[in-house]
Design a protein around this motif. Structure first.
Motif, PDB file in Angstrom:
ATOM      1  N   HIS A 259     -13.080  -5.277   3.585  1.00  0.00           N
ATOM      2  CA  HIS A 259     -14.517  -5.528   3.388  1.00  0.00           C
ATOM      3  C   HIS A 259     -14.907  -5.404   1.908  1.00  0.00           C
ATOM      4  N   ASP A 260     -14.294  -4.450   1.208  1.00  0.00           N
ATOM      5  CA  ASP A 260     -14.618  -4.268  -0.212  1.00  0.00           C
ATOM      6  C   ASP A 260     -14.265  -5.513  -1.034  1.00  0.00           C
ATOM      7  N   ASP A 261     -13.221  -6.233  -0.628  1.00  0.00           N
ATOM      8  CA  ASP A 261     -12.774  -7.410  -1.376  1.00  0.00           C
ATOM      9  C   ASP A 261     -13.627  -8.650  -1.110  1.00  0.00           C
TER      10      ASP A 261
ATOM     11  N   ILE B  10      -8.524   2.633   9.019  1.00  0.00           N
ATOM     12  CA  ILE B  10      -9.871   2.726   8.430  1.00  0.00           C
ATOM     13  C   ILE B  10      -9.810   2.366   6.939  1.00  0.00           C
ATOM     14  N   HIS B  11      -8.767   2.849   6.282  1.00  0.00           N
ATOM     15  CA  HIS B  11      -8.593   2.527   4.859  1.00  0.00           C
ATOM     16  C   HIS B  11      -8.455   1.007   4.686  1.00  0.00           C
ATOM     17  N   ALA B  12      -7.625   0.369   5.522  1.00  0.00           N
ATOM     18  CA  ALA B  12      -7.426  -1.084   5.415  1.00  0.00           C
ATOM     19  C   ALA B  12      -8.733  -1.822   5.677  1.00  0.00           C
TER      20      ALA B  12
ATOM     21  N   ARG C  24      -5.185  -8.331  -3.734  1.00  0.00           N
ATOM     22  CA  ARG C  24      -5.092  -6.923  -3.341  1.00  0.00           C
ATOM     23  C   ARG C  24      -3.621  -6.649  -3.092  1.00  0.00           C
ATOM     24  N   ARG C  25      -3.111  -5.595  -3.618  1.00  0.00           N
ATOM     25  CA  ARG C  25      -1.691  -5.246  -3.478  1.00  0.00           C
ATOM     26  C   ARG C  25      -0.802  -6.423  -3.924  1.00  0.00           C
ATOM     27  N   GLY C  26      -1.295  -7.148  -4.927  1.00  0.00           N
ATOM     28  CA  GLY C  26      -0.526  -8.256  -5.495  1.00  0.00           C
ATOM     29  C   GLY C  26      -0.468  -9.506  -4.636  1.00  0.00           C
TER      30      GLY C  26
ATOM     31  N   GLY D   4       0.832  -1.212   0.000  1.00  0.00           N
ATOM     32  CA  GLY D   4       0.000   0.000   0.000  1.00  0.00           C
ATOM     33  C   GLY D   4       0.858   1.250   0.000  1.00  0.00           C
ATOM     34  N   LYS D   5       0.281   2.310  -0.533  1.00  0.00           N
ATOM     35  CA  LYS D   5       1.058   3.548  -0.715  1.00  0.00           C
ATOM     36  C   LYS D   5       1.113   4.414   0.536  1.00  0.00           C
ATOM     37  N   ARG D   6       0.187   4.199   1.467  1.00  0.00           N
ATOM     38  CA  ARG D   6       0.101   5.034   2.699  1.00  0.00           C
ATOM     39  C   ARG D   6      -0.212   6.496   2.365  1.00  0.00           C
ATOM     40  N   LEU D   7      -0.997   6.684   1.317  1.00  0.00           N
ATOM     41  CA  LEU D   7      -1.261   8.050   0.854  1.00  0.00           C
ATOM     42  C   LEU D   7      -1.975   8.910   1.897  1.00  0.00           C
ATOM     43  N   ARG D   8      -2.992   8.349   2.552  1.00  0.00           N
ATOM     44  CA  ARG D   8      -3.769   9.152   3.512  1.00  0.00           C
ATOM     45  C   ARG D   8      -2.915   9.584   4.706  1.00  0.00           C
ATOM     46  N   PRO D   9      -2.159   8.628   5.331  1.00  0.00           N
ATOM     47  CA  PRO D   9      -1.279   9.077   6.414  1.00  0.00           C
ATOM     48  C   PRO D   9      -0.201  10.048   5.961  1.00  0.00           C
TER      49      PRO D   9
HETATM   50  C1  GRG Z   1     -16.399  -1.589   2.340  1.00  0.00           C
HETATM   51  C2  GRG Z   1     -16.896   0.150   4.077  1.00  0.00           C
HETATM   52  C3  GRG Z   1     -16.412  -0.182   2.769  1.00  0.00           C
HETATM   53  C4  GRG Z   1     -15.957   0.795   1.976  1.00  0.00           C
HETATM   54  C5  GRG Z   1     -15.333   0.557   0.719  1.00  0.00           C
HETATM   55  C6  GRG Z   1     -12.770   2.808  -0.292  1.00  0.00           C
HETATM   56  C7  GRG Z   1     -13.721   1.716  -0.584  1.00  0.00           C
HETATM   57  C8  GRG Z   1     -15.031   1.828   0.014  1.00  0.00           C
HETATM   58  C9  GRG Z   1     -13.425   0.618  -1.271  1.00  0.00           C
HETATM   59  C10 GRG Z   1     -12.123   0.351  -1.837  1.00  0.00           C
HETATM   60  C11 GRG Z   1     -12.307  -0.147  -3.208  1.00  0.00           C
HETATM   61  C12 GRG Z   1     -11.678   0.695  -4.183  1.00  0.00           C
HETATM   62  C13 GRG Z   1     -10.777   0.015  -5.126  1.00  0.00           C
HETATM   63  C14 GRG Z   1     -11.929   1.976  -4.219  1.00  0.00           C
HETATM   64  C15 GRG Z   1     -11.329   2.844  -5.164  1.00  0.00           C
HETATM   65  C16 GRG Z   1     -10.337   3.802  -4.598  1.00  0.00           C
HETATM   66  C17 GRG Z   1      -9.453   3.222  -3.601  1.00  0.00           C
HETATM   67  C18 GRG Z   1      -9.804   3.462  -2.220  1.00  0.00           C
HETATM   68  C19 GRG Z   1      -8.375   2.539  -4.003  1.00  0.00           C
HETATM   69  C20 GRG Z   1      -7.419   1.955  -3.104  1.00  0.00           C
HETATM   70  O1  GRG Z   1      -6.725   2.950  -2.396  1.00  0.00           O
HETATM   71  P1  GRG Z   1      -5.158   3.119  -2.536  1.00  0.00           P
HETATM   72  O2  GRG Z   1      -4.787   3.215  -3.981  1.00  0.00           O
HETATM   73  O3  GRG Z   1      -4.678   1.720  -1.967  1.00  0.00           O
HETATM   74  O4  GRG Z   1      -4.715   4.232  -1.654  1.00  0.00           O
HETATM   75  P2  GRG Z   1      -3.277   1.296  -1.327  1.00  0.00           P
HETATM   76  O5  GRG Z   1      -3.175  -0.181  -1.617  1.00  0.00           O
HETATM   77  O6  GRG Z   1      -2.161   2.082  -1.943  1.00  0.00           O
HETATM   78  O7  GRG Z   1      -3.405   1.558   0.139  1.00  0.00           O
END
Ligand code: GRG
Length: 308
Positions: free
Chosen positions: A94-96, A87-89, A106-108, A55-60
């Motif tokens: 859950h999204d996966d 929260i992002h993780a 996810r992330r390879g 992961g890129k850790r963009l938000r932090p």
């Molecule tokens: C399931 C509660 C819930 C929410 C899901 C953010 C989100 C909402 C789902 C993620 C799915 C997705 C691919 C969204 C598109 C944008 C996104 C958040 C991509 C992934 O974020 P990066 O690129 O990931 O920052 P890394 O791996 O770099 O941390």
């Protein structure tokens, strides 16, 4: 870091900056997360896998960059930064899940439910959301004013992850509109909530912790809203243009399920132009910071040129 992401401006090398920040953030995440051996070990292993496995850790990084530019102490900022990544993780785990995007990678790497099973993946996501608020509430505040700002940030982060205009609300709108016709306003509001809200909260939260004025917090919020939307438009573009290997997750899924995306509504070229406009306006938003905005400008540009 790919060569496309290696970008110099004055004294800032964004690839080096992201790499060094990532290391600091990962070290602290490793300490905030329960040890893998702590009972019950299976969920702690799964939480650590979901958070620490790339992961890129963009938000932090955004939170730390804004907070540092505004003079916020690192020992406070790191609590915000790590809570955002938890929260992002949680959202990615859950999204996966099969009930949502049903992704194996996810992330390879195999997704959390592929490795630990669905029940543990659901619970690991839940526990990460809970740990995020535990981490925020443990932020060291030295006086009443700092405590008040901490509570304001807690509320902001709770809202940005929640169902009313936040990430969870955006995800619901996203999955319930799959396969349906959508207009520009609906699309923008889904993107702003699903991805934009947490990115906006990353920079706004750091600004709230500082001593800057309400007007300046508002400029930082605008910066966050613009880069947050640009981030999701780029995500839409990468789903069309990127390869599964480059992205570390399955590409081309949006079109397959007729998802509401910018390329679907505006086409690729117009989507790219919109990203450029958003990024330039975002850089204007933080121009009041003078040279302290250099790293923010570079992070905004990184969002527009990223390939993963
Ligand atoms: C399931 C509660 C819930 C929410 C899901 C953010 C989100 C909402 C789902 C993620 C799915 C997705 C691919 C969204 C598109 C944008 C996104 C958040 C991509 C992934 O974020 P990066 O690129 O990931 O920052 P890394 O791996 O770099 O941390």
């Amino acid at each position: 870091m790919s060569t496309a992401s290696r970008h110099h401006s004055e004294d800032v090398d964004i690839a080096d900056f992201l790499g060094s920040q990532r290391k600091v953030i990962d070290d602290h995440l490793g300490l905030f997360l329960p040890a893998a051996e702590e009972a019950p070990p299976i969920i702690h292993e799964a939480m650590r896998y979901g958070v620490l496995n790339g992961g890129k850790r963009l938000r932090p990084v955004l939170a730390i960059a804004v907070g540092t530019a505004l003079g916020v102490r690192f020992e406070r900022l790191i609590h915000l930064a790590c809570a955002l990544e938890m929260i992002h993780a949680f959202s990615l785990i859950h999204d996966d899940l099969p009930a949502m995007d049903n992704d194996d990678y996810r992330r390879g790497q195999p997704t959390v439910h592929k490795r630990y099973g669905e029940a543990i993946a659901i619970l690991a996501g839940d526990a990460l959301l809970s740990l995020a608020f535990q981490t925020l509430s443990a932020m060291p505040s030295e006086d009443h004013a700092e405590g008040c700002k901490q509570i304001e940030v807690l509320q902001l982060i709770a809202r940005s992850a929640g169902s009313s205009g936040g990430m969870i609300g955006g995800q619901v709108a996203d999955i319930t509109t799959e396969g349906q016709d959508f207009d520009r306003e609906q699309l923008e509001s889904i993107h702003r909530a699903k991805t934009g809200a947490l990115i906006t909260a990353s920079v706004e939260g750091a600004a709230i912790l500082s001593s800057c004025s309400g007007a300046e917090v508002s400029r930082i919020r605008d910066f966050g809203r613009r880069i947050g939307l640009a981030f999701q438009v780029v995500d839409d573009i990468l789903d069309v243009e990127g390869s599964t290997a480059e992205l570390g997750k399955t590409s081309g899924k949006d079109q397959a399920v007729r998802k509401a995306t910018y390329p679907a509504l505006y086409g690729l070229e117009e989507s790219r132009r919109m990203v450029r406009v958003l990024i330039e306006s975002a850089c204007d938003d933080v121009s009041f910071l003078g040279s302290r905005a250099n790293i923010l400008n570079e992070l905004a540009r990184f969002i527009s040129i990223r390939r993963f």
